[in-house]
Design a protein around this motif. Structure first.
Motif, short mmCIF file in Angstrom:
data_model
loop_
_atom_site.label_atom_id
_atom_site.label_comp_id
_atom_site.label_asym_id
_atom_site.label_seq_id
_atom_site.Cartn_x
_atom_site.Cartn_y
_atom_site.Cartn_z
N HIS A 56 0.78 -1.11 0.03
CA HIS A 56 0.08 -0.04 -0.02
C HIS A 56 1.00 1.23 0.02
O HIS A 56 1.50 1.59 0.90
N MET A 57 0.66 2.10 -1.14
CA MET A 57 1.50 3.14 -1.18
C MET A 57 0.67 4.34 -2.01
O MET A 57 -0.39 3.77 -2.80
N SER A 168 -10.73 8.91 1.81
CA SER A 168 -9.52 8.58 2.34
C SER A 168 -8.62 7.56 1.31
O SER A 168 -7.77 7.72 1.10
N ILE A 169 -9.59 6.69 0.80
CA ILE A 169 -9.20 5.70 -0.27
C ILE A 169 -8.55 6.50 -1.34
O ILE A 169 -7.56 6.06 -1.79
N GLY A 170 -9.34 7.32 -2.00
CA GLY A 170 -8.85 8.10 -3.05
C GLY A 170 -7.55 8.87 -2.83
O GLY A 170 -6.76 8.77 -3.65
N GLU A 171 -7.58 9.57 -1.63
CA GLU A 171 -6.20 10.13 -1.28
C GLU A 171 -5.15 9.28 -1.14
O GLU A 171 -4.04 9.58 -1.55
N GLN A 172 -5.26 8.20 -0.61
CA GLN A 172 -4.06 7.16 -0.54
C GLN A 172 -3.68 6.69 -1.76
O GLN A 172 -2.45 6.64 -2.13
N LEU A 173 -4.63 6.44 -2.73
CA LEU A 173 -4.42 5.97 -4.16
C LEU A 173 -4.47 6.96 -5.29
O LEU A 173 -4.12 6.34 -6.57
N LYS A 178 -15.13 9.51 -6.92
CA LYS A 178 -15.92 8.93 -8.01
C LYS A 178 -15.23 7.78 -8.59
O LYS A 178 -15.90 6.69 -8.84
N THR A 179 -14.24 7.69 -8.64
CA THR A 179 -13.19 6.54 -9.29
C THR A 179 -13.19 5.29 -8.37
O THR A 179 -13.56 4.16 -8.95
N VAL A 180 -13.06 5.82 -7.09
CA VAL A 180 -13.18 4.64 -5.94
C VAL A 180 -14.38 3.86 -6.01
O VAL A 180 -14.61 2.79 -5.78
#
Length: 218
Positions: A56-57, A168-173, A178-180
């Motif tokens: 995870h990065m 949060s998932i979007g920020e990390q990835l 919307k994409t998440v």
């Protein structure tokens, strides 16, 4: 001499690995990166023997990095995945992606060094617990519905069941919410589940999630 690069978004982790590896007379750390994108550039430039890579990065995941290196005929670097214990869920997928080794960050220095030396010789190395799990799965002929997910979908699924919101998932990835959301909808359709509690239960049944780490509904 075994030439290595370290690819992990936590500086303290890279520092710890570097201190262990640099003490060995047969190893040298030639570069470090905090993202998979920068790590890929390092690999292309330095052409190390081995890259220690986190899963995870921010931005590109370690899974995607592994796949890109494996697909390239010009990069001969062998990937060893080193991830936190709670994230040790992808050994089969990572081996299929081309990883040569799989360790958890709970391993001791001796195991880390042994893994590096084994992989440098062209052999695969799996943490003992992971190797046992894979062996049992093979003997039982176990098929997992999660095999149908892409690397990114599997990663999003792992974050969702740990209670992370889409933002949060979007920020990390480095993805938009919307994409998440699109990844979430797609993976749940593939797995034929309609809410996160069902997703968490399915992941627990197939050994991708420890029941005590399930934060959905807790």
């Amino acid at each position: 001499m075994i030439n290595l690069v370290l690819i992990d978004d936590h500086e303290l982790v890279r520092t710890g690995f570097r201190m262990i590896l640099q003490q060995q007379p047969d190893m040298t750390v030639s570069g470090e990166a905090g993202t998979a994108e920068d790590g890929l550039k390092l690999i292309r430039t330095l052409k190390p023997d081995i890259a220690l890579v986190d899963v995870h990065m921010p931005g590109m995941s370690g899974i995607e990095l592994t796949e890109r290196v494996d697909r390239s005929k010009l990069m001969k670097t062998r990937i060893i995945i080193v991830t936190i214990v709670d994230d040790a869920r992808f050994p089969k997928r990572l081996l299929e992606a081309g990883a040569f080794g799989y360790l958890t960050k709970g391993c001791n220095a001796e195991e880390l060094l042994n893994a590096v030396r084994q992989v440098a010789k062209g052999r695969r190395y799996l943490a003992p617990a992971v190797a046992q799990q894979l062996a049992l799965s093979t003997l039982e002929g176990e098929q997992s519905p999660f095999d149908s997910l892409s690397s990114r979908e599997l990663e999003v699924a792992m974050m969702l069941v740990r209670g992370k919101p889409l933002t949060s998932i979007g920020e990390q990835l480095s993805l938009s919410p919307k994409t998440v959301s699109t990844y979430k909808q797609r993976l749940m359709e593939k797995l034929q589940v309609d809410h996160l509690v069902s997703l968490a239960h399915l992941m627990t049944v197939h050994g991708l999630l420890d029941s005590h780490n399930n934060r959905i509904g807790s």
